[in-house]
Each structure stands twice: as C-alpha cells, then as structure tokens.
Design a protein around this motif. Structure first.
Motif, PDB file in Angstrom:
ATOM      1  N   ILE A  12       0.806  -1.267   0.037  1.00 10.69           N
ATOM      2  CA  ILE A  12       0.076   0.054   0.213  1.00 10.69           C
ATOM      3  C   ILE A  12       0.860   1.244   0.147  1.00 10.69           C
ATOM      4  N   ALA A  54       0.813   4.187  -2.681  1.00 10.39           N
ATOM      5  CA  ALA A  54       0.660   5.663  -2.302  1.00 10.39           C
ATOM      6  C   ALA A  54       1.953   6.456  -2.554  1.00 10.39           C
ATOM      7  N   GLU A  82      -7.069   9.469   1.155  1.00 10.64           N
ATOM      8  CA  GLU A  82      -7.117   7.898   1.354  1.00 10.64           C
ATOM      9  C   GLU A  82      -8.690   7.766   1.651  1.00 10.64           C
ATOM     10  N   SER A  91      -4.290   0.030   5.733  1.00 16.56           N
ATOM     11  CA  SER A  91      -4.154   0.643   4.541  1.00 16.56           C
ATOM     12  C   SER A  91      -4.048   2.206   4.821  1.00 16.56           C
ATOM     13  N   ALA A 134      -0.704   4.399   3.774  1.00 18.90           N
ATOM     14  CA  ALA A 134      -0.825   5.208   2.768  1.00 18.90           C
ATOM     15  C   ALA A 134      -0.383   6.807   3.234  1.00 18.90           C
ATOM     16  N   THR A 187      -7.157  10.857   5.516  1.00 17.86           N
ATOM     17  CA  THR A 187      -8.006   9.745   5.445  1.00 17.86           C
ATOM     18  C   THR A 187      -9.536   9.805   5.613  1.00 17.86           C
ATOM     19  N   LEU A 198      -5.787   2.278  -4.482  1.00 17.05           N
ATOM     20  CA  LEU A 198      -4.642   2.515  -3.272  1.00 17.05           C
ATOM     21  C   LEU A 198      -4.770   1.086  -2.574  1.00 17.05           C
TER      22      LEU A 198
END
Length: 442
Positions: free
Chosen positions: A146, A150, A164, A178, A182, A190, A316
C-alpha cells in the motif's frame, strides 16, 4: 493506539494465532529433537520488486513491533490448540510461557528498499523466531504494498493533497492498516475514522450522493450541509448537472465555499470548466477535489488540470495492481546450540530458478554519489566497515525482547520523503522499468 489495541477491540487478546499451523508443528518437532533452542537468524527480504516497479517502500514496521510485543498464548488459545491436536501437551506448556526474547534489526519505516534488501533481521532461538514468520510477513507484505502505491501516487500528484478513501473497498481491519501505510507513503488525510482514532491521522469527509438525493432539491441539500458544517465545507456537484450545481453551491455558500468535489465524467475537461465557472462567480479560492477510481496514472494525467486534491480508494488499498510485495522470511544462519559462543553458520535452501537466496547474517548500506544520490544497495555478511560513501540502513528495533525503536508515525512519513528524494530522478517515472539502483553483494 497500536495493533494490539486493535486486536483487543475486536475480541482477539493477542496476535499469537495470526499464524500458520506449521509454525507450531515445527516448534513441536524441534522441541522433541532438542534443536528448538539453537541460536538462529531469520531475514525478511524480497527477491524482486513487483513487475515494473522501480523501488519499494518499507511500511508496517511499527505494527510489527506491536505484534511481536503482543504475541503470547492465553488459556483459551492453548485449549483450542490442544482440542484440535495441533500440538501436544508438552508443546502447549512451552507455548504458555512464550514471549519473544531475542533481537530484531531492520530498515526503519518509510525507508525505500530493493531486491535482496535485508528488511528485517530476527535473532534468537529457532523456536521463538520461527513463530513470528507469518504475522511479520502478513503485516509487511500488505503495508509495504500500500505504501509503495501511495508513494507513486504522491510523486504523480506533485505536491497536491491526497485523501485516502478506500475503507469501503477492503476488509474493515485492512482498511485501517491501509490508511496508516498510505500516510507513510505520502497521503495527507483519510476518510477512515478508525485509522484517525488509532494512529492520529487527519480525517476528512462531508457527504455522498445519497445526501443530495435525500432532499427535495440540490439547493436544499447544499443549504442543509452548509448550515451544519459551515461555508468552508466541500459540496458534491455531480449528482445531476455539474454547471447548475456549481452555480447553486456558490449561491448557497457564497464565494467562501471551501471546495467542490467531482466524482464522475471526463475529470480533466470538467475540472477546467468548473474552475472557470468558480472564478467567474467570484469563488476564486474554492478548491476542486476529484475522485472516481483514480490511480497514479490517472493522477499524472490530471497534472495540467486545475485540481487541488485527489481522493483515492480502490486502487490504493489494492496496491494499484500489486497487493503484495512477495517478501519471504528465511533462516539464513544458525548455531549448533543455544550457547552465545557457538559460531553462527550460514545456511541457505538449495532452490532451482528464481527462488534462490543467500545465506549468512547480513548488513545493508546505500552507496551514494558525490551529490548524495543513491548509486547502489550494498548487502554484505560479516562485520560492516564504516565508509563515508555508504549510509548504513539497519537500525535496532528490539533488544532482548524489548522494543527500543518505537516512533511517531509522522517520523516514518518524513523519512520516506527524504529517502525518495535521495533516489535518482528516474525513480519517479511511472513507466515500467527495472529497480532504479542495483543490489550489490559483497
């Protein structure tokens, strides 16, 4: 908050059963043979990068440290192993007292790596080290994949912000991991609140098309959102007609509108039209966020578009076509006993073809040119000899079973920025190619 806390929250008291059965059956056989206590060295490495990738990214190290620290067998687990006859009573008794007491060295989180890089070195008795194989590989293979995706997306974005938003496209626990990976790889925020809660990653999110469809008109939906979240919110403008939605959005929120989000259509064309319309309406500071199945190639294709942020989900959290790094955990050296004075002997599996590897306890360094740019990954056995042209890569992570290198996630994120900047410029190319620097064995 760490992965051990995450485990407890979903009812799993430890990481000890995040493993394969053969780890335990090997321990049982080694205990009976009298070889379980032999000093051993295991290493994590990959024989090749995913096809076309020019560098890898180390991610998940912090989660590995949490997993090792929390690797123990409680009564319920031991009863399960006995009932299933996975191990005999003597082995179950040994497992009851298990705590990793060895040493771990490795590349710090956020560092880049190449084929053959000894990313993690685990030292201790055979039994205590072999038990950690599956959980370590599970974390590093996933998180590094991941983070690599990224990183490529971050390079393609050229400084524009990345969100994300893949939680709905993967398992609920891998979504949290993840988001963390990322962030290490260069994403800024996120949408996943569990990731924000556990790892202090900034979170964002406003509304979906369902919110617009809920209301009797798009204007009503925009008004409700602005009244709730303020003029700085982001309004989704592609539920019906984009141009009409942008006009309505500015009328409702005024030129102080924070952002508009576009989730469909020809993003390059639509972004240009929306930017022009916003400027004509006086909303010159309103940002444009684009989403819709983006990957690094789509992001790169939008470099000339007036886009301020990208939201990335599916590509992603699936590693943009490479969901694993094919890392392995191999015994590379062992002694004839548990005696610290007993010398380590290199060992290696004799394999045909691409599955060959190199024995011996390894060190790793990156050779730099006169400008400080990486020239080669240098991997050797024996004692590392300091050299101004070599930057030693491995750091001590666990000593005598105690974690000694826990760090804020922000440190790993900053380290990756520096590590990537130290690679040749060709590392940033999205076209398929070989690793950007060779691995040399000495």
């Amino acid at each position: 908050m760490n992965s051990a806390d995450l485990g407890r929250r979903v009812g799993v008291p430890s990481t000890a059963l995040f493993t394969d059965q053969y780890e335990l059956t090997m321990v049982q056989a080694a205990l009976k043979a009298g070889t379980a206590d032999r000093r051993s060295v295991f290493e994590v490495f990959t024989r090749r990068l995913p096809e076309g990738r020019r560098y890898g990214v180390v991610a998940g190290t912090g989660r590995v440290l949490d997993a090792v620290e929390n690797f123990h067998f409680d009564d319920e687990m031991l009863a399960f192993l006995r009932d299933r006859r996975v191990v005999d009573d003597a082995t179950a008794d040994w497992l009851a007292g298990y705590r990793f007491g060895g040493d771990i060295w490795g590349y710090p989180e956020g560092e880049v790596y190449f084929p053959g890089s000894p990313l993690l070195r685990v030292e201790g008795s055979f039994a205590e080290c072999v038990l950690l194989e599956t959980v370590i590989l599970s974390i590093l293979n996933h998180d590094s994949a991941i983070a690599a995706a990224a990183s490529r997306m971050s390079a393609a974005a050229g400084g524009r912000r990345l969100i994300e938003m893949g939680a709905r496209r993967t398992h609920e626990l891998s979504a949290v991991a993840s988001a963390r990976a990322a962030y290490v790889g260069g994403f800024h925020t996120t949408s996943d609140l569990a990731a924000g809660f556990r790892y202090n990653i900034p979170t964002v999110g406003t509304s979906a098309h369902a919110f617009t469809l809920l209301h009797d008109s798009e204007r009503d939906a925009f008004r409700a959102q602005v009244e709730s979240q303020g003029r700085g919110t982001s309004l989704l403008v592609d539920t019906y007609d984009v141009a009409e939605a942008v006009r309505t959005a500015v009328e409702v929120a005024g030129p102080e509108l924070g952002a508009v989000r576009i989730d469909s259509g020809d993003l390059l064309l639509v972004a240009h039209r929306v930017r022009q319309q916003l400027d004509e309406l006086g909303a010159t500071e309103t940002k444009i966020v684009v989403t819709s199945d983006l990957d690094e190639y789509a992001i790169a294709s939008l470099a000339a578009a007036p886009v301020d942020s990208y939201g990335v989900g599916t590509q992603l959290v699936t590693g943009s076509g490479h969901p694993t790094c094919s890392m392995v955990y191999k015994l590379v050296a062992r002694a004839g006993s548990a005696d610290p004075a007993d010398p380590l002997v290199p060992v290696v599996k004799k394999s045909l073809g691409a599955k060959s590897s190199r024995g011996g306890r390894k060190w790793a360094a990156r050779r730099l040119d006169g400008d400080g740019v990486a020239e080669a990954e240098v991997v050797g056995t024996g004692k590392f000899v300091a050299d101004p042209a070599l930057r030693e890569l491995q750091v001590e992570l666990v000593k005598g079973g105690e974690v000694v290198a826990r760090e804020p996630l922000e440190a790993a994120r900053e380290r990756h920025v520096a590590a990537r900047a130290g690679l040749p410029l060709s590392a940033m190319q999205l076209s398929r190619g070989e690793p950007v620097i060779p691995t040399e064995y000495v």
